[in-house]
Design a protein around this motif. Structure first.
Motif, PDB file in Angstrom:
ATOM      1  N   LEU A  37       0.880  -0.982   0.026  1.00  0.00           N
ATOM      2  CA  LEU A  37       0.151   0.146   0.041  1.00  0.00           C
ATOM      3  C   LEU A  37       0.938   1.375  -0.097  1.00  0.00           C
ATOM      4  O   LEU A  37       0.514   2.280  -0.517  1.00  0.00           O
ATOM      5  CB  LEU A  37      -1.116   0.151   1.139  1.00  0.00           C
ATOM      6  CG  LEU A  37      -2.150  -1.172   1.181  1.00  0.00           C
ATOM      7  CD1 LEU A  37      -3.011  -0.988   2.372  1.00  0.00           C
ATOM      8  CD2 LEU A  37      -2.863  -1.434  -0.239  1.00  0.00           C
ATOM      9  N   ASP A  59      -9.081   0.658  -1.052  1.00  0.00           N
ATOM     10  CA  ASP A  59      -9.359   0.589   0.419  1.00  0.00           C
ATOM     11  C   ASP A  59      -8.272   0.202   1.348  1.00  0.00           C
ATOM     12  O   ASP A  59      -7.488  -0.614   1.015  1.00  0.00           O
ATOM     13  CB  ASP A  59     -10.321  -0.485   0.451  1.00  0.00           C
ATOM     14  CG  ASP A  59     -11.967   0.087   0.350  1.00  0.00           C
ATOM     15  OD1 ASP A  59     -12.193   1.125   0.825  1.00  0.00           O
ATOM     16  OD2 ASP A  59     -12.758  -0.617  -0.397  1.00  0.00           O
ATOM     17  N   HIS A  60      -8.296   0.870   2.415  1.00  0.00           N
ATOM     18  CA  HIS A  60      -7.311   0.498   3.510  1.00  0.00           C
ATOM     19  C   HIS A  60      -7.839   1.225   4.803  1.00  0.00           C
ATOM     20  O   HIS A  60      -8.557   2.185   4.917  1.00  0.00           O
ATOM     21  CB  HIS A  60      -5.975   0.993   3.070  1.00  0.00           C
ATOM     22  CG  HIS A  60      -5.625   2.665   3.011  1.00  0.00           C
ATOM     23  ND1 HIS A  60      -5.148   3.375   3.829  1.00  0.00           N
ATOM     24  CD2 HIS A  60      -6.269   3.595   2.067  1.00  0.00           C
ATOM     25  CE1 HIS A  60      -5.295   4.703   3.387  1.00  0.00           C
ATOM     26  NE2 HIS A  60      -5.990   4.685   2.538  1.00  0.00           N
ATOM     27  N   ARG A  62      -4.058  -1.030   8.291  1.00  0.00           N
ATOM     28  CA  ARG A  62      -2.578  -1.226   7.971  1.00  0.00           C
ATOM     29  C   ARG A  62      -1.984  -2.442   8.961  1.00  0.00           C
ATOM     30  O   ARG A  62      -0.728  -2.223   8.968  1.00  0.00           O
ATOM     31  CB  ARG A  62      -1.968  -0.001   7.429  1.00  0.00           C
ATOM     32  CG  ARG A  62      -2.545   0.826   6.437  1.00  0.00           C
ATOM     33  CD  ARG A  62      -1.384   1.579   5.368  1.00  0.00           C
ATOM     34  NE  ARG A  62      -2.334   2.117   4.404  1.00  0.00           N
ATOM     35  CZ  ARG A  62      -1.494   2.823   3.689  1.00  0.00           C
ATOM     36  NH1 ARG A  62      -0.501   2.882   3.288  1.00  0.00           N
ATOM     37  NH2 ARG A  62      -2.166   3.519   2.521  1.00  0.00           N
ATOM     38  N   CYS A  69      -8.410  -3.534   3.501  1.00  0.00           N
ATOM     39  CA  CYS A  69      -7.752  -3.710   2.241  1.00  0.00           C
ATOM     40  C   CYS A  69      -8.211  -4.756   1.354  1.00  0.00           C
ATOM     41  O   CYS A  69      -8.786  -5.965   2.103  1.00  0.00           O
ATOM     42  CB  CYS A  69      -6.117  -3.576   2.434  1.00  0.00           C
ATOM     43  SG  CYS A  69      -5.666  -5.035   3.518  1.00  0.00           S
ATOM     44  N   SER A  70      -8.102  -4.810   0.204  1.00  0.00           N
ATOM     45  CA  SER A  70      -8.408  -5.818  -0.594  1.00  0.00           C
ATOM     46  C   SER A  70      -7.613  -6.127  -1.653  1.00  0.00           C
ATOM     47  O   SER A  70      -6.261  -6.165  -1.316  1.00  0.00           O
ATOM     48  CB  SER A  70      -9.798  -5.708  -1.116  1.00  0.00           C
ATOM     49  OG  SER A  70      -9.883  -4.566  -1.930  1.00  0.00           O
ATOM     50  N   HIS A  84      -5.048 -10.562  -2.108  1.00  0.00           N
ATOM     51  CA  HIS A  84      -4.111 -10.065  -0.911  1.00  0.00           C
ATOM     52  C   HIS A  84      -2.546 -10.423  -1.529  1.00  0.00           C
ATOM     53  O   HIS A  84      -1.656 -10.609  -0.726  1.00  0.00           O
ATOM     54  CB  HIS A  84      -4.095 -10.614   0.338  1.00  0.00           C
ATOM     55  CG  HIS A  84      -5.585  -9.811   0.824  1.00  0.00           C
ATOM     56  ND1 HIS A  84      -5.843  -8.803   1.312  1.00  0.00           N
ATOM     57  CD2 HIS A  84      -6.890 -10.878   1.158  1.00  0.00           C
ATOM     58  CE1 HIS A  84      -7.076  -8.463   1.854  1.00  0.00           C
ATOM     59  NE2 HIS A  84      -7.523  -9.855   1.716  1.00  0.00           N
ATOM     60  N   THR A 113      -2.536 -10.231   4.493  1.00  0.00           N
ATOM     61  CA  THR A 113      -3.473  -9.252   3.769  1.00  0.00           C
ATOM     62  C   THR A 113      -2.488  -8.035   2.911  1.00  0.00           C
ATOM     63  O   THR A 113      -1.149  -8.113   3.282  1.00  0.00           O
ATOM     64  CB  THR A 113      -4.139  -8.282   5.021  1.00  0.00           C
ATOM     65  OG1 THR A 113      -2.944  -7.570   5.670  1.00  0.00           O
ATOM     66  CG2 THR A 113      -5.072  -9.027   5.752  1.00  0.00           C
ATOM     67  N   THR A 114      -3.212  -7.410   1.799  1.00  0.00           N
ATOM     68  CA  THR A 114      -2.420  -6.709   1.070  1.00  0.00           C
ATOM     69  C   THR A 114      -1.615  -5.758   1.935  1.00  0.00           C
ATOM     70  O   THR A 114      -0.425  -5.291   1.644  1.00  0.00           O
ATOM     71  CB  THR A 114      -3.498  -6.024   0.141  1.00  0.00           C
ATOM     72  OG1 THR A 114      -4.048  -7.031  -0.603  1.00  0.00           O
ATOM     73  CG2 THR A 114      -2.632  -5.040  -0.513  1.00  0.00           C
ATOM     74  N   CYS A 115      -2.053  -5.003   3.095  1.00  0.00           N
ATOM     75  CA  CYS A 115      -1.360  -4.135   3.958  1.00  0.00           C
ATOM     76  C   CYS A 115      -0.060  -4.565   4.368  1.00  0.00           C
ATOM     77  O   CYS A 115       0.679  -3.598   4.975  1.00  0.00           O
ATOM     78  CB  CYS A 115      -2.506  -3.279   4.924  1.00  0.00           C
ATOM     79  SG  CYS A 115      -2.804  -4.479   6.175  1.00  0.00           S
ATOM     80  N   CYS A 139     -12.871  -9.724   4.764  1.00  0.00           N
ATOM     81  CA  CYS A 139     -12.407  -8.946   3.624  1.00  0.00           C
ATOM     82  C   CYS A 139     -12.926  -9.122   2.484  1.00  0.00           C
ATOM     83  O   CYS A 139     -12.679  -8.222   1.384  1.00  0.00           O
ATOM     84  CB  CYS A 139     -10.767  -8.931   3.707  1.00  0.00           C
ATOM     85  SG  CYS A 139     -10.227 -10.644   3.046  1.00  0.00           S
TER      86      CYS A 139
END
Lengths: 237, 247
Positions: free
Chosen positions: B34, B55-56, B59, B66-67, B75, B82-84, B162
């Motif tokens: 991110l 989206d976030h 973190r 997040c997605s 992710h 997760t993506t973050c 999520c």
């Protein structure tokens, strides 16, 4: 407010798994019956005799046909709903998800392979062995010869002696094997009969069941081919 | 590291979207995914262009805001992250990264990479809770719970909602999410009281909102950032069928 079990997602899975379960049981029976032919033509024809023009054989065939239609109809309904739920835009990038079986994502395609094979199978075996007898005919044309529809062994041996038939059947068996490796454990899972402890066991059982059933069918087909071409003696023992 | 990004751009829910290609330079391998997008957005703002919406929130990998589908994985490529919490050290210099929003009929795109996940909230409102009278907090040890049950319940409760499961599923099914909620409460005496009503109401709501039917592929558990397994789906099936046959 909570909807009917017949239309709910889990309800449809339940019917899919119950119908699948009946078909697996039928396949198991059919495979055992075929094994009899490897050992004795007379034994096989005796079983065919039970399954000829008898009310219980006709009733069982009707139930089986209904179950197959239900299984296929549900598969089509589920797939259409699922495609709609996925949305109209597809992902640009796709990657393999860890531990996902190929067969689990291709059950409908495999199902079509199984169905095509089934139609072919019904036309040249069921039609000649059961339907002809039900219609009251006493003879059926097998190649150039005329055979009694009650002489199942002769009919089956005639076809399996030819390699194109053997090959087609082996391809069909492979399709059913893939379908079953996912289907058997999935059927237990859909009925809620799975857990953290049983998950791996169920997948293992599924592969074993599929291999025993398909192995039995393939064994019969190969032995019949070899006997038909004089490579193996008939009777075997 | 220098990267080429292919990002889905869509000005609003009604507009047609398309992929745009961007180049980001000198990204630290220590930065999060991110943060890398933040760098891209700074760059876009300097160039007078519209920044990419995504989206976030926390973190920290716990809020579920997040997605992003990154190179075909929800992710990103690392498992149970997760993506973050995904870091750029998972990528190589010169990589091309395809970034897409969740795709599912029940999660319409609002803008760029942001999707509307209200459907999950609606399912929760249908029964993903325990009804209690307000008052003092009861003593934690007042109701004895077997350790295995507590642990399995907590495993399911780790779900952050999520949407990765439905976004990954080839059937667009939300079954893993619903299973996690039903299963975590079904393992606890406090949740069992309303178990039957919950299973029926949540499944009915899930079906009504246009999610697909589960076909046990297991893709959801492979992509779930919280490692929720499909064993919970088996429990959901059990809970639902039991509830249906008893009512």
């Amino acid at each position: 407010m909570s909807g009917s079990i017949f239309t709910s997602s889990i309800g449809k899975k339940m019917f899919m798994s119950i119908s699948g379960c009946i078909l697996v049981l039928f396949l198991t029976f059919h495979m055992c019956m075929n094994l009899a032919l490897v050992f004795s033509d007379a034994a096989y024809n005796a079983i065919c005799g039970f399954l000829g023009a008898n009310w219980y054989a006709v009733a069982a065939t009707a139930v089986l046909a209904l179950v197959i239609v239900l299984h296929i109809a549900l598969a089509i309904v589920l797939t259409l709903q699922n495609r709609k739920a996925r949305g109209s835009i597809r992902y640009r990038a796709n990657a393999h998800e860890n531990g996902v079986e190929w067969s689990s994502k291709n059950m409908l395609v495999l199902g079509f392979v199984v169905l095509l094979g089934l139609i072919f199978h019904l036309v040249h075996f069921w039609y000649k062995m059961m339907f002809t007898e039900l219609m009251g005919a006493h003879e059926v044309a097998i190649g150039a010869a005329m055979v009694a529809p009650t002489d199942g062994a002769a009919i089956v041996r005639y076809y399996f002696a030819q390699w194109p038939y053997l090959l087609l059947y082996l391809v069909w068996f492979a399709g059913i094997w893939f379908h079953l490796t996912h289907g058997v454990w999935s059927m237990m899972h859909s009925l809620g009969l799975n857990s953290k402890v049983w998950f791996k066991r169920m997948k293992c059982i599924s592969t074993i069941v599929a291999t025993i059933i398909i192995g039995g069918f393939a064994l019969c087909a190969i032995v019949l081919f070899l006997q038909g071409n004089g490579i193996l003696p008939n009777p075997l023992f | 590291m220098n990267l080429t990004l292919e990002i889905w751009r869509q000005p609003n829910a009604k507009a047609e979207g398309k992929f745009e290609t961007y180049v980001v330079k000198d990204v630290s391998t220590e930065s999060s995914f991110l943060e890398m997008l933040d760098i891209l957005n700074n760059q876009l703002i300097h160039e007078g262009k519209e920044p990419v919406a995504f989206d976030h929130d926390c973190r920290e990998g716990i809020c579920g805001a997040c997605s992003l589908r990154i190179n075909g994985h929800a992710h990103g490529p690392e498992s149970e992250v997760t993506t973050c919490q995904l870091h750029m050290r998972n990528f190589k210099d010169g990589d091309k990264i395809v970034i897409e929003p969740w795709r599912s009929r029940a999660f319409p795109v609002i803008k760029d990479l942001v999707v509307d996940r209200t459907a999950y909230e609606t399912i929760l409102q249908a029964g993903g809770f325990v009804s209690v009278n307000t008052g003092g907090v009861p003593d934690a040890n007042a109701i004895p719970i077997a350790k295995d049950d507590a642990e399995e319940s907590m495993d399911a409760a780790a779900c952050i909602g999520c949407g990765a499961c439905a976004a990954t599923c080839k059937n667009g099914s939300a079954m893993l999410f619903v299973a996690a909620r039903v299963s975590s409460l079904a393992k606890l005496p406090q949740g069992q009281v309303e178990g039957a009503r919950r299973a029926k109401a949540m499944v009915a709501k899930m079906d009504e909102l246009g999610f697909g039917n589960c076909t046990n592929t297991g893709a959801c558990q492979a992509e779930c950032p919280k490692g929720i397994t499909i064993n919970h789906i088996a429990r959901l099936n059990r809970e639902y069928l039991k509830a249906k046959f008893r009512s």
